[in-house]
Scaffold this active site. Structure first.
Site, PDB file in Angstrom:
ATOM      1  N   CYS A  48      65.372  96.024  70.031  1.00  0.00           N
ATOM      2  CA  CYS A  48      64.661  96.322  68.792  1.00  0.00           C
ATOM      3  C   CYS A  48      64.626  95.067  67.918  1.00  0.00           C
ATOM      4  CB  CYS A  48      65.352  97.459  68.040  1.00  0.00           C
ATOM      5  SG  CYS A  48      64.457  97.954  66.539  1.00  0.00           S
ATOM      6  N   ASP A  50      65.088  94.967  64.908  1.00  0.00           N
ATOM      7  CA  ASP A  50      66.084  95.162  63.841  1.00  0.00           C
ATOM      8  C   ASP A  50      67.043  93.965  63.753  1.00  0.00           C
ATOM      9  OD1 ASP A  50      68.580  96.143  62.521  1.00  0.00           O
ATOM     10  OD2 ASP A  50      67.498  98.047  62.511  1.00  0.00           O
ATOM     11  N   ARG A  52      69.991  93.703  62.922  1.00  0.00           N
ATOM     12  CA  ARG A  52      71.409  93.967  63.195  1.00  0.00           C
ATOM     13  C   ARG A  52      71.759  93.965  64.680  1.00  0.00           C
ATOM     14  NH1 ARG A  52      71.318  99.583  60.226  1.00  0.00           N
ATOM     15  NH2 ARG A  52      69.368  99.568  61.416  1.00  0.00           N
ATOM     16  N   HIS A 104      69.198 101.213  69.742  1.00  0.00           N
ATOM     17  CA  HIS A 104      70.384 101.273  68.873  1.00  0.00           C
ATOM     18  C   HIS A 104      70.322 102.526  68.005  1.00  0.00           C
ATOM     19  CE1 HIS A 104      68.413 100.031  65.027  1.00  0.00           C
ATOM     20  NE2 HIS A 104      67.514  99.553  65.863  1.00  0.00           N
ATOM     21  N   CYS A 107      68.096 103.721  64.570  1.00  0.00           N
ATOM     22  CA  CYS A 107      66.872 102.916  64.631  1.00  0.00           C
ATOM     23  C   CYS A 107      65.816 103.449  63.639  1.00  0.00           C
ATOM     24  CB  CYS A 107      66.309 102.938  66.046  1.00  0.00           C
ATOM     25  SG  CYS A 107      64.846 101.901  66.247  1.00  0.00           S
TER      26      CYS A 107
HETATM   27 CO    CO Z   1      65.463  99.776  65.673  1.00  0.00          CO
END
Ligand code: CO
Length: 215
Positions: A48, A50, A52, A104, A107
């Site tokens: 992803c 993202d 993190r 994750h 999400c």
């Molecule tokens: Co995500």
């Protein structure tokens, strides 16, 4: 830049790079001279976007070890030329041995796909996750609470994307020539750092069955 805060934020990146340059300069292993000549990663990570879930930090790997593709909600959409190009290059040129789809928990893309909210053009991308929900609506609807629903759809979505990868002509044709290419599904628990193996791994197209396996 007129905006001081904006300037400081950008400076942080430049300072961070200066530290990295210092680190590279002090490295005596010859690793970076080697990396400057080329790459030979064994893993393709599809994760992803993202902030993190950085592939290297989570897997304890170094530059040169993981080829990475990231998009919103780690999707493997059959007609996405970006993903297909990365996959083809990784499998057929770099000859990676493992492809990992890494979702994750928590999400945002998956959570959004379970809502009726509009976010803009991304809604059309998230529709691919709604498609996964549709396959498992009964199971997800039965779960208590939005977090549990989202996290279960995160897992199911990873599995669906693994399957999508396996059904590409790229992976299936690679399997005709080699038995050392595995496609895995995993989920990251951001709070603990744990990379959870969903035990959804494919290494040959006869594991796909029916209309999905090309002759
Ligand atoms: Co995500």
């Amino acid at each position: 830049m007129g905006n001081k805060e904006l300037e400081l934020g950008f400076q942080k990146i430049l300072d961070g790079n200066n530290n990295w340059v210092e680190f590279v300069k002090n490295d005596r292993s010859g690793r970076f001279e080697q990396l400057a000549k080329g790459q030979n990663p064994e893993i393709l990570w599809i994760g992803c976007a993202d902030s993190r879930v950085p592939a290297n930090e989570i897997t304890g790997t170094k530059p040169g070890e993981v080829f990475v593709h990231r998009n919103i909600a780690n999707m493997c959409v059959h007609s996405d030329m970006n993903m297909l190009s990365v996959l083809d290059y990784a499998v057929n040129v770099l000859k990676v041995k493992h492809v990992i789809v890494a979702g994750h928990y928590g999400c945002g893309g998956v959570a959004a796909s379970l809502s009726r909210n509009q976010y803009g053009i991304i809604d059309n991308w998230l529709c691919h996750i709604k498609d996964v929900y549709r396959l498992h609506a009964k199971e997800i609807d039965a779960l208590e609470g939005q977090e549990a629903k989202t996290n279960r759809l995160v897992e199911l979505n990873v599995k669906e994307q693994v399957f999508n990868l396996c059904t590409t002509s790229i992976v299936q044709n690679a399997w005709k020539d080699r038995d050392d290419l595995a496609i895995h599904g995993m989920v990251i628990d951001i709070a603990t750092g744990q990379l959870i193996n969903l035990d959804y791994t494919f290494t040959a197209n006869d594991e796909l069955g029916d209309v999905f396996a090309y002759k």
